[in-house]
Every structure is written in structure tokens, then in C-alpha cells.
Design a protein around this motif. Structure first.
Motif, short mmCIF file in Angstrom:
data_model
loop_
_atom_site.label_atom_id
_atom_site.label_comp_id
_atom_site.label_asym_id
_atom_site.label_seq_id
_atom_site.Cartn_x
_atom_site.Cartn_y
_atom_site.Cartn_z
N ARG A 127 -7.82 1.27 0.17
CA ARG A 127 -8.62 0.69 -1.16
C ARG A 127 -10.18 1.36 -0.94
O ARG A 127 -10.72 1.90 -1.91
CB ARG A 127 -8.77 -0.83 -0.85
N HIS A 128 -10.43 1.57 0.51
CA HIS A 128 -12.02 1.96 0.77
C HIS A 128 -12.09 3.70 0.21
O HIS A 128 -13.00 3.67 -0.39
CB HIS A 128 -12.19 2.07 2.20
N ALA A 160 0.87 -1.09 0.06
CA ALA A 160 -0.09 0.09 -0.11
C ALA A 160 1.00 1.22 0.03
O ALA A 160 0.56 2.18 -0.73
CB ALA A 160 -0.89 0.03 1.25
N LEU A 161 1.83 1.25 0.89
CA LEU A 161 2.73 2.30 0.71
C LEU A 161 3.54 2.88 -0.29
O LEU A 161 3.63 3.98 -0.75
CB LEU A 161 3.68 2.36 2.08
N ARG A 162 3.90 1.66 -0.93
CA ARG A 162 4.65 1.96 -2.18
C ARG A 162 3.70 2.22 -3.38
O ARG A 162 4.27 3.04 -4.29
CB ARG A 162 5.30 0.40 -2.62
N SER A 163 2.59 1.60 -3.35
CA SER A 163 1.46 2.15 -4.33
C SER A 163 1.20 3.55 -4.22
O SER A 163 1.05 4.29 -5.15
CB SER A 163 0.04 1.24 -4.14
N LEU A 164 1.10 4.22 -2.88
CA LEU A 164 0.65 5.61 -2.84
C LEU A 164 2.05 6.49 -3.52
O LEU A 164 1.73 7.44 -4.31
CB LEU A 164 0.70 5.80 -1.39
N GLN A 165 3.05 6.12 -3.11
CA GLN A 165 4.30 6.87 -3.62
C GLN A 165 4.40 6.85 -5.08
O GLN A 165 4.55 7.98 -5.80
CB GLN A 165 5.67 6.25 -3.08
N ASP A 197 -7.70 -4.55 11.76
CA ASP A 197 -6.66 -4.49 12.56
C ASP A 197 -5.63 -4.40 11.78
O ASP A 197 -5.71 -4.88 10.60
CB ASP A 197 -6.71 -6.02 13.43
N ILE A 198 -4.32 -3.91 12.26
CA ILE A 198 -3.23 -4.15 11.26
C ILE A 198 -2.78 -5.37 11.02
O ILE A 198 -2.33 -5.65 9.64
CB ILE A 198 -2.05 -3.56 12.18
N ASP A 199 -2.87 -6.35 11.72
CA ASP A 199 -2.87 -8.06 11.04
C ASP A 199 -3.88 -8.36 10.44
O ASP A 199 -3.47 -9.67 9.72
CB ASP A 199 -2.48 -8.85 12.36
N GLN A 200 -4.87 -7.54 9.98
CA GLN A 200 -5.75 -8.32 8.98
C GLN A 200 -5.98 -7.17 7.98
O GLN A 200 -6.85 -6.87 7.55
CB GLN A 200 -7.27 -8.10 9.75
N ASP A 201 -4.80 -6.74 7.65
CA ASP A 201 -4.63 -5.82 6.28
C ASP A 201 -5.37 -4.50 6.32
O ASP A 201 -5.98 -4.06 5.44
CB ASP A 201 -4.84 -6.62 5.11
N GLY A 202 -5.68 -3.93 7.57
CA GLY A 202 -6.12 -2.74 8.02
C GLY A 202 -5.82 -1.64 7.00
O GLY A 202 -6.68 -0.73 6.60
N LEU A 203 -4.72 -1.39 7.12
CA LEU A 203 -4.04 -0.08 6.25
C LEU A 203 -4.37 -0.25 4.85
O LEU A 203 -4.83 0.77 4.24
CB LEU A 203 -2.52 -0.01 6.49
N TYR A 204 -4.12 -1.58 4.28
CA TYR A 204 -4.41 -1.75 3.05
C TYR A 204 -6.05 -1.69 2.43
O TYR A 204 -6.32 -0.95 1.56
CB TYR A 204 -3.87 -3.04 2.62
N GLN A 205 -6.62 -2.13 3.46
CA GLN A 205 -8.05 -1.80 3.04
C GLN A 205 -8.61 -0.53 3.21
O GLN A 205 -9.56 -0.18 2.34
CB GLN A 205 -9.10 -3.03 4.11
N ALA A 206 -8.38 0.25 4.17
CA ALA A 206 -8.64 1.59 4.21
C ALA A 206 -8.45 2.50 3.06
O ALA A 206 -9.14 3.23 2.66
CB ALA A 206 -8.21 2.10 5.77
#
Length: 260
Positions: A254-255, A28-33, A243-252
Motif C-alpha cells: 500500500r505504501h 495483497a498477493l491476490r490483488s497484485l495478480q 512485522d509479518i504478523d502486523q500486516d507488514g507485507l500488505y502495508q508495504a
């Protein structure tokens, strides 16, 4: 249009259950950049602690808001610097001399302390980073100190606070506090960083999970609380993800259609 996203580190990028950055978060972070969106870390940690994790050797943030906003920089220069007033540092040195307790002193490029205890070792084990070097803490009298972390009880904290004039205290366990300048915090660091990059509040988003992320949420356009966040953090967030361990950052991300 979102042009910058601010991320807390612990519990947001870094999983405390695995002490690593989930693969989905890296993606996710690399995709943003790649899309030209600034990826900025906003943490209470010192840069030397962040650099101990393998991910931070693979990925370079566009800017770093460290020490809860007291020292902000990018690869080119310092963005904002806000040391603890020297008279307050001297007052704390005097207090330690009278009633010895472990205390971490944090400079721009290094951190050190006077002695270790079992509580100190336990807290750094939880953080997943090395213990600060043992040094003569009197060097703090003639160097800029951006944050102090005394290991003391509530009664000692009251004495310390009464002896100082321009600090604020954040207690993050029963055994240790962070001492910061009274005017400062992640919110101030974000304000200075927005000014530096010429960004507006509505062009930003922030992710966090802890109490010290609440001021950050108030200074950004969209706030996202991780699923593992404190209830008070979730309550004020615009969106609560997994949760962070449930791909929370990535999911948000995408949301909000910032990544695919």
C-alpha cells in the motif's frame, strides 16, 4: 512501473509464529495478480515443502525460484536449472561414508536423507514441514542434485569444503548448512527469471527478511525488509515495513501504491 514482485517465503509470506500465511498477505498477493503484476516466490525451500501449506493449494504463484535459485520454473516449463557439480556431490558422499552425519539430498522433484537425529527432527519442526524420506543416498551419484543440507559441526564443514571445488556454503543454524553451486543463488535465479519474462530490474520489487535475501535485493529495483528481518537486511533495504504478523507485507504494498 512495477511489473513483478519477488517474495521470500519464510518470515515474509509465512509467519513462523502461526505457521500460516496472514489473511492480509493473501489479500495483497491476490490483488497484485488481479492487476497483472507477476507474483514470484523466491525461497530456499523445495516445492514439496511449499505445497504442504494450505495457502499454496489456494494460490498459484506466477513463477517459483526454489532452492535458493538453483531450480526456477512456472506452470509451463523450467526457467533455469543449476545442479551441484557431480564431482562435488561424489566428494560429499565419500565424506559421509567416512564420517557419517545426516544429509538431505535435493533433486528436482524429491528430497531424501540417510538418517534422522534429534537435531534433524527439531529443525523440521521449526520449518513446519515433514521430514524427508529415508533412502539410499547413493542414488545421488546418478541423479542431478540441486542442494544438499548436511547436519554437521564447523570442523566437519571445513573438511567438507576442503574436499570440494565448486560449491558455496550457507550455514543457517549451528547444526545444519546448505551446500549450493559456487555460481548461483537467489540473485542468479532472479536474473534468469527477468530474462525469461523480458523484464528490467527497475520494473521489479523484492521482499525478504533473511541473509540469503540480500543478493535478491541487489538484483531488484526496490527492496523491502520485513519488520522481523535481520538488522543487516534492514540496513540495505530501500524500505522497512512492519512485522509479518502486523500486516507488514500488505502495508508495504500500500505504501508503494501497488494495491489499495
Amino acid at each position: 512501473m512495477i511489473k513483478a514482485v519477488f517474495f521470500d517465503f519464510d518470515g515474509t509470506i509465512l509467519s513462523h509464529s502461526t505457521m500460516s500465511v496472514p489473511h492480509s498477505a493473501k489479500k495483497a498477493l491476490r490483488s497484485l495478480q488481479k492487476q497483472g503484476i507477476l507474483v514470484i516466490v523466491a525461497t530456499g525451500r523445495h516445492i514439496t515443502e511449499i505445497e504442504e501449506f494450505d495457502f499454496c493449494h489456494e494460490f498459484t504463484f506466477d513463477a517459483y525460484i526454489t532452492l535458493n535459485g538453483q531450480y526456477c520454473f512456472n506452470q509451463n516449463e523450467t526457467i533455469y536449472s543449476n545442479p551441484v557439480p557431480k564431482e562435488d556431490v561424489l566428494a560429499i558422499l565419500d565424506h559421509i561414508q567416512e564420517d557419517p552425519y545426516p544429509c538431505v539430498f535435493v533433486e528436482k522433484d524429491r528430497q531424501y536423507m540417510n538418517f534422522y537425529t534429534d537435531w534433524v527432527r527439531l529443525e523440521y519442526q521449526k520449518l513446519g514441514t515433514s521430514l524427508p524420506a529415508l533412502e539410499d543416498i547413493q542414488r545421488a551419484a546418478c541423479h542431478d542434485i540441486y542442494q544438499l543440507s548436511p547436519y554437521l559441526n564447523h570442523q566437519q564443514e571445513q573438511v567438507l569444503f576442503a574436499r570440494t571445488k565448486n560449491i558455496k556454503i550457507d550455514r543457517w543454524t549451528d547444526y545444519v548448512i546448505d551446500v549450493l553451486p559456487k555460481i548461483g543463488g537467489k540473485d542468479t535465479g532472479i536474473q534468469k527469471t527477468l530474462d525469461y519474462y523480458g523484464l528490467k530490474k527497475e520494473e521489479t520489487m523484492a521482499f525478504g527478511d533473511a541473509f540469503n535475501d540480500i543478493p535478491m535485493f541487489k538484483e531488484t529495483g526496490i527492496s523491502v525488509a520485513m519488520g522481523n528481518a535481520k538488522p543487516e537486511v534492514k540496513q540495505i533495504a530501500d524500505h522497512v515495513t512492519d512485522d509479518i504478523d502486523q500486516d507488514g507485507l500488505y502495508q508495504a504494498l500500500r505504501h508503494f501504491q501497488l494495491i489499495k
